[in-house]
Design a protein around this motif. Structure first.
Motif: not given
Length: 441
Positions: A359-360, A362, A399, A420, A429, A432-437
């Motif tokens: 999880f990143v 931003e 991260q 999420l 929440s 920020c923006k939360v991205s994931y792989a």
């Protein structure tokens, strides 16, 4: 608009004008003529907002602002929001002030409605931030500091004060939950927190570090007799509260055990001291519970002849009884690497699967300064959203890397959606923006 406004300007007419504008509001206004006056004033006062003129003789607004922040940091004070006042139409001045950290800029001559609205917005925003900061460091049930917020305070006390660092543990509390239910368990914890508050003084620190376990620092507690008397008083008052809540025949040997260590007699390193207090708490538990013991070399020293079987039992009890977690673990890089490599070897040997998640976080540009708080909040959501057998590593500053053993591809979307979904309900929440792989390995 309610609040305390301090206006700093070397022009008397500007001070009079602002005072007249705010006269109809529920606002207390203090007028000062220089940056030096402000720095002397805030030593004993904490207004809601400061209106600070940029151009002043001897010390301009920017230098005053810089010294104000240094004073607040050195004295562990909350930052007072500052709005700069300027007659300069050059945007470079405004950019400089906002880069320093000012809450807003107001240009002269003043528009009444704009002045009032910007002051009110600044005060309300700061109060919301302070409320969120308090929530981030406070245990929701007991009102004590939570584990993260308490550690910082307890570390400071151990480094700078003399007294006792303690661990307090409720004996047989699990039976309350098992027999009377978790609602009653919460009521007992609330009663315990009231008992503790009545026994603590203003400068003492207490933090909830586990479900029924607390760490505390009490200044100037002289010796082990004081610890024993303190613990006996807590036990008497807790028993009275338990009788009131569950009836005198509730039948559970509920009580409080305390392990304490003297500071600075055994050093000032919080982690070392906490371990000594924990060892002493274990001894208190073995000594019949419901008592308070103080660490001493002679008391803790084991006999020269080691009973290996008894030692195995002792270590097992310490590991299982102390801080039994109900959440996933956040590990440091080295510990996480050891677990990761073990799981990979296990998977290869037994043809098992594990889920890797990254999880990143931003933050929005205006919330970059709050990244640590946002990351702590997201970490709490992770711990509560996955299994106790899963592990988490904080990577860089923005991260989280997760390893979830014995996990199939078909289950991975459910895990991500749960994380999420729980995060969406958090106040942070929106910042920020939360991205994931993800990857099955």
């Amino acid at each position: 608009m309610e609040g305390w406004v301090v206006v700093v300007d070397d022009e008397p007419l500007n001070l009079t004008h602002i005072r007249s504008i705010l006269a109809g509001e529920k606002t207390h206004v203090t007028c000062l003529r220089s940056g030096g006056e402000l720095l002397r004033f805030i030593q004993k006062s904490e207004p809601d907002v400061i209106l600070l003129d940029v151009i002043m003789p001897e010390m301009d607004g920017f230098e005053t602002y810089r010294r104000l922040r240094i004073f607040e940091e050195q004295n562990e004070r909350n930052e007072i929001p500052v709005i700069f006042l300027t007659g300069d139409k050059d945007t470079e001045t405004e950019h400089k002030g906002l880069k320093l950290g000012a809450s807003d800029f107001i240009h002269k001559p003043f528009d009444k409605d704009i002045l009032i609205r910007r002051i009110d917005n600044t005060i309300q925003n700061n109060r919301r931030i302070e409320s969120l900061m308090e929530e981030a460091t406070t245990d929701g049930l007991t009102g004590f500091l939570n584990k993260a917020g308490g550690k910082r305070k307890l570390q400071d006390s151990c480094e700078m004060s003399c007294g006792m660092l303690m661990i307090l543990d409720l004996d047989n509390f699990k039976l309350v939950n098992d027999i009377f239910g978790h609602d009653m368990g919460d009521r007992v914890l609330l009663a315990f927190s009231d008992v503790v508050r009545r026994s603590f003084r203003g400068g003492d620190i207490i933090s909830r570090i586990g479900g029924d376990e607390f760490a505390a620092f009490i200044g100037d507690m002289p010796d082990e007799r004081a610890v024993s008397a303190f613990t006996a008083r807590l036990n008497r008052e807790l028993l009275a509260e338990a009788n009131r809540l569950m009836g005198e025949e509730f039948g559970i040997p509920l009580g409080i055990s305390v392990g304490a260590v003297k500071v600075p007699e055994y050093g000032r390193d919080y982690d070392v001291l906490l371990e000594l207090a924990d060892e002493t708490l274990y001894k208190a538990k073995q000594n019949g519970k419901h008592c308070g013991l103080t660490y001493s070399d002679a008391f803790i020293k084991e006999s020269d002849t080691l009973d290996i079987k008894a030692e195995l039992s002792r270590i097992t009890k310490i590991i299982t009884e102390r801080n039994e977690g109900i959440e996933a673990l956040i590990l440091g890089t080295d510990a996480f690497a050891a677990v990761y490599n073990f799981v990979m070897r296990f998977n290869k040997r037994y043809d098992a699967k594990a889920l890797k998640l990254l999880f990143v976080i931003e933050p929005a540009p205006e919330d970059r300064a709050s990244l640590d708080r946002i990351m702590d909040s997201f970490g709490d959501v992770l711990k509560a959203s996955i299994r106790r057998s899963d592990v988490i590593m904080k990577n860089r500053g923005d991260q989280y890397f997760l390893l979830l053993p014995m996990m199939e591809e078909s289950d991975s979307d459910g895990v991500v959606n749960r994380i999420l979904g729980n995060w969406t309900g958090s106040p942070e929440s929106t910042c920020c923006k939360v991205s994931y792989a993800k990857e099955i390995c």
